[in-house]
Scaffold this active site. Structure first.
Site, short mmCIF file in Angstrom:
data_model
loop_
_atom_site.label_atom_id
_atom_site.label_comp_id
_atom_site.label_asym_id
_atom_site.label_seq_id
_atom_site.Cartn_x
_atom_site.Cartn_y
_atom_site.Cartn_z
N LYS A 41 1.00 -1.07 0.39
CA LYS A 41 -0.32 -0.39 -0.12
C LYS A 41 1.02 1.45 0.12
O LYS A 41 1.91 1.07 0.30
CB LYS A 41 -0.92 0.23 1.13
CG LYS A 41 -0.12 -0.05 2.87
CD LYS A 41 -1.48 -0.55 3.45
CE LYS A 41 0.18 -0.05 4.97
NZ LYS A 41 -1.20 -0.73 6.18
N ARG A 139 -11.11 0.42 14.19
CA ARG A 139 -10.59 0.84 12.82
C ARG A 139 -11.67 0.78 11.78
O ARG A 139 -12.19 1.23 11.62
CB ARG A 139 -9.66 1.00 12.70
CG ARG A 139 -8.25 1.72 11.91
CD ARG A 139 -6.98 1.77 12.00
NE ARG A 139 -6.45 0.67 11.51
CZ ARG A 139 -5.34 0.60 10.64
NH1 ARG A 139 -4.69 1.39 10.96
NH2 ARG A 139 -4.46 -0.43 9.92
N TYR A 261 16.39 29.57 9.18
CA TYR A 261 15.13 30.14 9.76
C TYR A 261 15.21 30.35 11.21
O TYR A 261 16.01 29.23 12.38
CB TYR A 261 14.04 29.73 9.68
CG TYR A 261 13.63 29.61 7.59
CD1 TYR A 261 13.43 31.59 7.70
CD2 TYR A 261 13.37 29.08 6.96
CE1 TYR A 261 13.36 31.45 6.24
CE2 TYR A 261 13.71 29.39 5.33
CZ TYR A 261 13.26 30.65 4.86
OH TYR A 261 12.60 30.74 4.00
N MET A 309 12.48 24.42 3.67
CA MET A 309 11.43 23.75 2.37
C MET A 309 12.13 23.36 1.88
O MET A 309 12.24 21.77 1.41
CB MET A 309 10.39 24.91 1.93
CG MET A 309 9.48 23.86 0.94
SD MET A 309 8.79 25.27 -0.05
CE MET A 309 8.05 25.84 0.95
C1 LIG Z 1 -0.35 -1.88 7.04
C2 LIG Z 1 -1.21 -3.29 7.49
C3 LIG Z 1 -0.29 -4.38 7.40
C4 LIG Z 1 1.55 -4.51 7.30
O1 LIG Z 1 1.72 -4.08 8.36
P1 LIG Z 1 2.90 -3.66 8.67
O2 LIG Z 1 3.36 -3.57 10.09
O3 LIG Z 1 3.88 -2.18 7.55
O4 LIG Z 1 3.98 -5.35 8.42
C5 LIG Z 1 -1.39 -5.75 7.31
N1 LIG Z 1 -2.42 -5.45 7.70
C6 LIG Z 1 -3.12 -4.44 7.84
C7 LIG Z 1 -4.63 -4.90 7.64
C8 LIG Z 1 -2.81 -3.62 7.40
O5 LIG Z 1 -3.21 -1.85 7.35
#
Ligand SMILES: *Cc1c(COP(=O)(O)O)cnc(C)c1O
Length: 372
Positions: A41, A139, A261, A309
């Site tokens: 992802k 979640r 800065y 930046m």
């Molecule tokens: C992001 C995610 C993972 C992977 O998690 P890592 O800690 O990066 O290995 C696995 N399962 C779900 C549901 C996630 O949201």
């Protein structure tokens, strides 16, 4: 356009695809005979899913997870047809037909999504899906009560082809946290209702909680990209990114000179400074101001003052001037200072360092699998 992009790049990010594949193999061997998926992802945690995912497929990975449908559609174009691509964020209203058309597997997160997918599965005569059960994170996923109701109804013939039952751990990077066992027990109890469906609970850190957390499938993301799945212990994963920032200018400064800065750093002695073409617009977080560092000529060089930046300034007084010249580089991420070290200096986690890595970096990839 003439010239070499590497000559004009403000920074170069090197991604080691062979290292990512090696990290996947290490985890896959660790959980054998359980299957090891890969979470790619957020563009493979910022590293480029279009190259990372095929490298993992070549290493033997068959199941991939992304967050959004668009990520899934993009991934479908670069992965073999046999690779399964599942979308964590689930089924948005009106998207079921597109899931089928693009050959994506939704992770169904609530009873409404299950109902929508059931009717799509009847229409299309196919409907692979993953069911997400929330065992304690609040979640995504069905609540335990919603799941019980669904499981009661699941004795009837179901057009949905369940590819997996998953849940996600909230505290797996803290092995002693009591929520790990609570979630494990809830998952085991719920699983009995869908015992024919492969089960998956562990992401990167969950793998290291032990075999009872592995079930049929594990879903690592961060560990593939070098984040330590066991904070506080030696990191078993290879570092797979190197980042070097271009030196734009060198200057000699007097004692009392302020830097950057807010004049937040004042030189206590005369010194030599190097200005580097990386800033917070490149994801080099402003929170590393005052305590970050780089490496040049084999020496650690402190970051002075605030990150701007597009720029930051390092104290290179202690380095042989032969190593620091305009057009040269200061190393920002390397084998001795990886994403977790940068995260510690920035007050965040390695995940955020990776996903923030800038779009202006010239990216180079090594260790790509040979095309056949
Ligand atoms: C992001 C995610 C993972 C992977 O998690 P890592 O800690 O990066 O290995 C696995 N399962 C779900 C549901 C996630 O949201």
């Amino acid at each position: 356009m003439t010239g070499n992009p590497a000559d004009r790049a403000g920074a170069i990010l090197e991604v080691d695809l062979a290292g990512i594949a090696a990290n996947w193999r290490l985890l896959a061997r660790r959980v054998e005979p359980v299957e090891c998926a890969a979470v790619v992802k957020a563009d493979a945690y910022g590293l480029g899913a279009a190259l990372v995912a095929p490298a993992l497929a070549a290493a033997g990975c068959r199941r991939f997870f992304v967050a959004t449908m668009d990520e899934g559609i993009a991934l479908r174009r670069v992965l073999p047809e046999a690779a399964e691509i599942a979308v964590f964020n689930g089924l948005l209203p009106g998207c079921a037909d597109d899931f089928i058309e693009f050959g994506l597997v939704p992770v169904l997160n609530d009873p409404g999504q299950v109902a929508d997918w059931r009717s799509a599965a009847l229409r299309h005569r196919k409907g692979p899906a993953i069911l997400h059960l929330d065992t304690g994170m609040a979640r995504l996923g069905l609540t335990l009560r919603e799941f019980d109701r669904l499981a009661d109804a699941s004795c009837r013939p179901d057009p949905i082809r369940w590819r997996a039952l998953i849940s996600h751990l909230a505290c797996s990077d803290e092995p002693e946290h009591p929520l790990n066992r609570t979630q494990l027990e809830r998952f085991i109890a719920a699983r009995r209702c869908l015992s024919h469906v492969p089960a998956s609970l562990a992401a990167s850190s969950g793998i290291f909680l032990g075999p009872e957390f592995h079930f049929d499938l594990v879903r690592p993301g961060a560990a593939l990209y070098g984040v330590n799945p066991q904070p506080g212990c030696p990191n078993p994963m290879r570092q797979i990114v190197r980042l070097k920032g271009r030196i734009l200018q060198i200057r000699e400064v007097d004692r009392g000179q302020s830097v950057g800065y807010g004049a937040s750093h004042v030189m206590a002695a005369p010194g030599r400074l190097a200005t580097v073409a990386v800033g917070y617009a490149d994801g080099w977080l402003r929170s590393v101001s005052q305590h970050g560092s780089g490496r040049v000529g084999g020496k650690r060089v402190p970051l002075l003052g605030r990150v701007s930046m597009d720029l930051m300034v390092f104290d290179v007084s202690g380095v042989d001037p032969a190593f620091v010249r305009p057009g040269g580089f200061i190393e920002l991420l390397h084998e001795e200072y990886g994403v977790d070290a940068a995260a510690a200096d920035a007050g965040t986690i390695g995940y955020e360092i990776l996903t923030a890595l800038g779009r202006r970096y010239l990216r180079t990839y090594s260790g790509a699998p040979r095309q056949c």
